[in-house]
Write a protein that holds these residues in place. Structure first.
Motif, PDB file in Angstrom:
ATOM      1  N   ASN A  76     -19.554 -35.309 -31.914  1.00  0.00           N
ATOM      2  CA  ASN A  76     -20.606 -34.471 -31.363  1.00  0.00           C
ATOM      3  C   ASN A  76     -21.217 -33.563 -32.428  1.00  0.00           C
ATOM      4  OD1 ASN A  76     -20.394 -35.077 -28.395  1.00  0.00           O
ATOM      5  ND2 ASN A  76     -18.284 -34.442 -28.787  1.00  0.00           N
ATOM      6  N   HIS A  77     -22.409 -33.059 -32.104  1.00  0.00           N
ATOM      7  CA  HIS A  77     -23.080 -32.094 -32.959  1.00  0.00           C
ATOM      8  C   HIS A  77     -22.806 -30.715 -32.369  1.00  0.00           C
ATOM      9  CE1 HIS A  77     -25.117 -35.464 -34.917  1.00  0.00           C
ATOM     10  NE2 HIS A  77     -25.354 -35.932 -33.709  1.00  0.00           N
ATOM     11  N   VAL A  78     -21.630 -30.188 -32.691  1.00  0.00           N
ATOM     12  CA  VAL A  78     -21.148 -28.975 -32.029  1.00  0.00           C
ATOM     13  C   VAL A  78     -22.036 -27.775 -32.325  1.00  0.00           C
ATOM     14  CG1 VAL A  78     -19.220 -27.358 -31.883  1.00  0.00           C
ATOM     15  CG2 VAL A  78     -18.780 -29.816 -31.945  1.00  0.00           C
ATOM     16  N   GLU A  79     -22.432 -27.601 -33.582  1.00  0.00           N
ATOM     17  CA  GLU A  79     -23.228 -26.425 -33.930  1.00  0.00           C
ATOM     18  C   GLU A  79     -24.593 -26.443 -33.241  1.00  0.00           C
ATOM     19  OE1 GLU A  79     -23.433 -25.918 -38.127  1.00  0.00           O
ATOM     20  OE2 GLU A  79     -21.293 -25.465 -38.336  1.00  0.00           O
ATOM     21  N   THR A  80     -25.203 -27.617 -33.149  1.00  0.00           N
ATOM     22  CA  THR A  80     -26.501 -27.682 -32.473  1.00  0.00           C
ATOM     23  C   THR A  80     -26.332 -27.469 -30.973  1.00  0.00           C
ATOM     24  OG1 THR A  80     -26.322 -30.120 -32.423  1.00  0.00           O
ATOM     25  CG2 THR A  80     -27.606 -29.132 -34.195  1.00  0.00           C
ATOM     26  N   PHE A  81     -25.207 -27.921 -30.415  1.00  0.00           N
ATOM     27  CA  PHE A  81     -24.945 -27.658 -28.992  1.00  0.00           C
ATOM     28  C   PHE A  81     -24.881 -26.159 -28.733  1.00  0.00           C
ATOM     29  CE2 PHE A  81     -21.818 -26.453 -25.783  1.00  0.00           C
ATOM     30  CZ  PHE A  81     -22.385 -27.025 -24.647  1.00  0.00           C
ATOM     31  N   TRP A  82     -24.109 -25.431 -29.557  1.00  0.00           N
ATOM     32  CA  TRP A  82     -23.956 -24.000 -29.327  1.00  0.00           C
ATOM     33  C   TRP A  82     -25.244 -23.243 -29.618  1.00  0.00           C
ATOM     34  CZ3 TRP A  82     -20.646 -22.437 -26.123  1.00  0.00           C
ATOM     35  CH2 TRP A  82     -19.377 -23.016 -26.015  1.00  0.00           C
ATOM     36  N   ALA A  83     -26.031 -23.735 -30.559  1.00  0.00           N
ATOM     37  CA  ALA A  83     -27.329 -23.098 -30.810  1.00  0.00           C
ATOM     38  C   ALA A  83     -28.216 -23.221 -29.574  1.00  0.00           C
ATOM     39  CB  ALA A  83     -28.000 -23.724 -32.031  1.00  0.00           C
ATOM     40  N   GLY A  84     -28.236 -24.403 -28.990  1.00  0.00           N
ATOM     41  CA  GLY A  84     -29.006 -24.604 -27.761  1.00  0.00           C
ATOM     42  C   GLY A  84     -28.443 -23.797 -26.607  1.00  0.00           C
ATOM     43  N   PHE A  85     -27.122 -23.725 -26.537  1.00  0.00           N
ATOM     44  CA  PHE A  85     -26.462 -22.955 -25.478  1.00  0.00           C
ATOM     45  C   PHE A  85     -26.870 -21.485 -25.574  1.00  0.00           C
ATOM     46  CE2 PHE A  85     -23.080 -20.529 -23.550  1.00  0.00           C
ATOM     47  CZ  PHE A  85     -22.729 -21.266 -22.433  1.00  0.00           C
ATOM     48  N   ASP A  86     -26.840 -20.936 -26.784  1.00  0.00           N
ATOM     49  CA  ASP A  86     -27.183 -19.529 -26.964  1.00  0.00           C
ATOM     50  C   ASP A  86     -28.642 -19.266 -26.591  1.00  0.00           C
ATOM     51  OD1 ASP A  86     -24.619 -19.120 -27.794  1.00  0.00           O
ATOM     52  OD2 ASP A  86     -25.102 -18.742 -29.898  1.00  0.00           O
ATOM     53  N   GLN A  87     -29.523 -20.192 -26.933  1.00  0.00           N
ATOM     54  CA  GLN A  87     -30.931 -20.035 -26.555  1.00  0.00           C
ATOM     55  C   GLN A  87     -31.070 -20.010 -25.038  1.00  0.00           C
ATOM     56  OE1 GLN A  87     -32.776 -23.342 -28.721  1.00  0.00           O
ATOM     57  NE2 GLN A  87     -33.870 -21.832 -29.954  1.00  0.00           N
ATOM     58  N   TRP A  88     -30.371 -20.922 -24.371  1.00  0.00           N
ATOM     59  CA  TRP A  88     -30.426 -20.956 -22.906  1.00  0.00           C
ATOM     60  C   TRP A  88     -29.871 -19.675 -22.307  1.00  0.00           C
ATOM     61  CZ3 TRP A  88     -25.802 -21.507 -19.834  1.00  0.00           C
ATOM     62  CH2 TRP A  88     -26.049 -21.503 -18.456  1.00  0.00           C
ATOM     63  N   ALA A  89     -28.725 -19.205 -22.824  1.00  0.00           N
ATOM     64  CA  ALA A  89     -28.112 -17.981 -22.311  1.00  0.00           C
ATOM     65  C   ALA A  89     -29.078 -16.801 -22.445  1.00  0.00           C
ATOM     66  CB  ALA A  89     -26.810 -17.684 -23.051  1.00  0.00           C
ATOM     67  N   GLU A  90     -29.827 -16.783 -23.528  1.00  0.00           N
ATOM     68  CA  GLU A  90     -30.791 -15.696 -23.719  1.00  0.00           C
ATOM     69  C   GLU A  90     -31.926 -15.774 -22.708  1.00  0.00           C
ATOM     70  OE1 GLU A  90     -33.742 -13.855 -27.192  1.00  0.00           O
ATOM     71  OE2 GLU A  90     -32.211 -15.345 -27.717  1.00  0.00           O
ATOM     72  N   THR A  91     -32.406 -16.995 -22.435  1.00  0.00           N
ATOM     73  CA  THR A  91     -33.537 -17.141 -21.508  1.00  0.00           C
ATOM     74  C   THR A  91     -33.165 -16.707 -20.095  1.00  0.00           C
ATOM     75  OG1 THR A  91     -33.023 -19.454 -20.941  1.00  0.00           O
ATOM     76  CG2 THR A  91     -34.471 -19.068 -22.831  1.00  0.00           C
ATOM     77  N   ILE A  92     -31.913 -16.846 -19.700  1.00  0.00           N
ATOM     78  CA  ILE A  92     -31.514 -16.468 -18.337  1.00  0.00           C
ATOM     79  C   ILE A  92     -30.897 -15.075 -18.294  1.00  0.00           C
ATOM     80  CG2 ILE A  92     -31.192 -18.874 -17.633  1.00  0.00           C
ATOM     81  CD1 ILE A  92     -28.147 -18.376 -17.819  1.00  0.00           C
ATOM     82  N   HIS A  93     -30.928 -14.367 -19.407  1.00  0.00           N
ATOM     83  CA  HIS A  93     -30.406 -12.995 -19.492  1.00  0.00           C
ATOM     84  C   HIS A  93     -28.908 -12.942 -19.144  1.00  0.00           C
ATOM     85  CE1 HIS A  93     -34.529 -11.581 -19.956  1.00  0.00           C
ATOM     86  NE2 HIS A  93     -34.855 -12.323 -18.918  1.00  0.00           N
ATOM     87  N   ALA A  94     -28.163 -13.878 -19.706  1.00  0.00           N
ATOM     88  CA  ALA A  94     -26.709 -13.875 -19.498  1.00  0.00           C
ATOM     89  C   ALA A  94     -26.087 -12.742 -20.308  1.00  0.00           C
ATOM     90  CB  ALA A  94     -26.104 -15.213 -19.918  1.00  0.00           C
ATOM     91  N   VAL A  95     -25.213 -11.991 -19.662  1.00  0.00           N
ATOM     92  CA  VAL A  95     -24.551 -10.861 -20.308  1.00  0.00           C
ATOM     93  C   VAL A  95     -23.252 -11.299 -20.966  1.00  0.00           C
ATOM     94  CG1 VAL A  95     -23.508  -8.582 -19.943  1.00  0.00           C
ATOM     95  CG2 VAL A  95     -25.609  -9.229 -18.723  1.00  0.00           C
ATOM     96  N   SER A  96     -22.484 -12.156 -20.277  1.00  0.00           N
ATOM     97  CA  SER A  96     -21.174 -12.551 -20.791  1.00  0.00           C
ATOM     98  C   SER A  96     -20.814 -13.938 -20.285  1.00  0.00           C
ATOM     99  CB  SER A  96     -20.090 -11.544 -20.367  1.00  0.00           C
ATOM    100  OG  SER A  96     -19.895 -11.585 -18.965  1.00  0.00           O
ATOM    101  N   LEU A  97     -19.769 -14.482 -20.894  1.00  0.00           N
ATOM    102  CA  LEU A  97     -19.235 -15.798 -20.537  1.00  0.00           C
ATOM    103  C   LEU A  97     -17.719 -15.718 -20.509  1.00  0.00           C
ATOM    104  CD1 LEU A  97     -19.058 -18.984 -20.398  1.00  0.00           C
ATOM    105  CD2 LEU A  97     -19.287 -18.951 -22.894  1.00  0.00           C
TER     106      LEU A  97
END
Length: 357
Positions: free
Chosen positions: A102-123
């Motif tokens: 897998n492309h782990v770093e690109t997955f987490w980069a995309g994950f962080d972008q998504w978390a920002e768009t939905i205003h996620a505070v924590s995981l």
């Protein structure tokens, strides 16, 4: 923000087309772990929550990270902000799961972008015990306790010999007493299971969260027919010990169960425990996960260890704070709300996220 679907894909279980993609990816996954199935995750979502899966999909690999998105405005102390949310995995041993290259770093980069768009505070996520099923987690990892896992890589006779002397004697005592075992893949004794389970929770004075309602079990049976096993120990045609297990590709998970008073003296549960192990071995499963203990109940952990003296594995969780300012503001809002109710409140030590403690 644009998220490249070839490296990161966010699927919502409530959208039919996306749910179908989630299920297709789940079926491609060799492990077929039930905790990553959308039906299972939905069982732990509340009204107003979203059930989603953060994914990466390639021809020979994939990532599955099922999550529940919880709007903070649903909490009495969180009202006033209709955009913020937090993320949590479902009850059990969760992801992020991955297989292949897998492309782990690109997955987490995309994950962080998504978390920002939905205003996620924590995981907050609970990890699988089997590290080979997981991708590296980008966040903080903490050991929460020990779990017991039975290895099924023994011949049937050797499996019994691998237990402690006390466990072997209990199995033989139950056999001599006339206890019999029934494996049920259809849930035909669901009513009896629920009665045994609730009576056990009453005896143990369990927390309300462990009193799963009847529709919870009915949906498990109906919508996950190949992932659920009921194991029953019977005496005089009555169920005296019962267990609900979740079936995954290589493992069985001891999920919920109980034993009535009569079954305790009959040693029905040790016999049931051994019979489940034999059944799992016959189905080519590699392990039975017995889990840990409730809180600081070391006696329960020691009991489980009788069936796997060398089977201790660490249970770990992962956490992330996406927005530190919002996180600490929520703690202050929670404290102010509790004071207004006449309560003294402070975040419990070690609880995450602190504002939900």
């Amino acid at each position: 923000m644009n998220i490249d679907p070839s490296t990161f894909l966010l699927l919502d279980a409530a959208v039919p087309e996306q749910r179908a993609q989630w299920l297709d990816l789940w079926h491609r996954w060799p492990a077929h772990d039930v905790v990553a199935h959308p039906v299972y995750v939905e069982l732990f979502a509340r009204t107003g929550d979203r059930v989603v899966c953060a994914c990466q999909r390639c021809s020979e690999s994939g990532i599955l990270f099922p999550l529940i998105v919880r709007p903070l405005s649903a909490e009495p102390w969180g009202r006033g902000d209709d955009t913020a949310c937090d993320l949590v995995s479902a009850y059990g041993y969760g992801g992020p799961f991955g297989w292949g290259t897998n492309h782990v770093e690109t997955f987490w980069a995309g994950f962080d972008q998504w978390a920002e768009t939905i205003h996620a505070v924590s995981l907050f996520t609970r990890f699988s015990l089997f590290k080979e099923q997981l991708i590296p987690f980008f966040g903080d990892t903490h050991v929460k306790g020990n779990c017991v896992v039975v290895s099924l890589n023994h011949e049937s006779d050797a499996l019994l010999r691998s237990y402690t002397k006390a466990a072997r004697e209990n199995v033989r005592q139950a056999e001599r007493a006339g206890v019999t075992i029934e494996m049920d893949l259809t849930g035909r004794r669901l009513e009896e299971f629920i009665q045994v389970y609730y009576s056990t929770m009453n005896r143990l004075e369990a927390l309300p969260m462990y009193y799963f309602p009847r529709p919870f079990f009915e949906r498990l049976v109906k919508e996950l027919p190949d992932q659920v096993l009921f194991a029953h120990a019977l005496y005089a045609q009555r169920v005296v010990s019962s267990e609900l297990l979740l079936i995954s590709g290589s493992h069985l998970y001891s999920f919920l169960g109980g034993t009535v008073e009569e079954g305790l003296s009959l040693r029905a549960n040790p016999y049931l425990r051994h019979s489940v192990n034999l059944w799992g071995r016959a189905q080519n499963k590699h392990h039975v996960v017995l889990g840990g203990a409730y809180g600081s109940d070391d006696s329960l952990l020691r009991y489980k260890q009788r069936f796997a003296p060398n089977g201790i594995m660490q249970f770990c969780v992962g956490s992330r704070i996406f927005d530190s300012h919002a996180y600490h503001t929520l703690i202050e809002k929670r404290a102010a709300w509790e004071r207004a109710q006449g309560h003294q409140w402070a975040p419990p030590a070690g609880f995450f996220p602190a504002y939900r403690g």
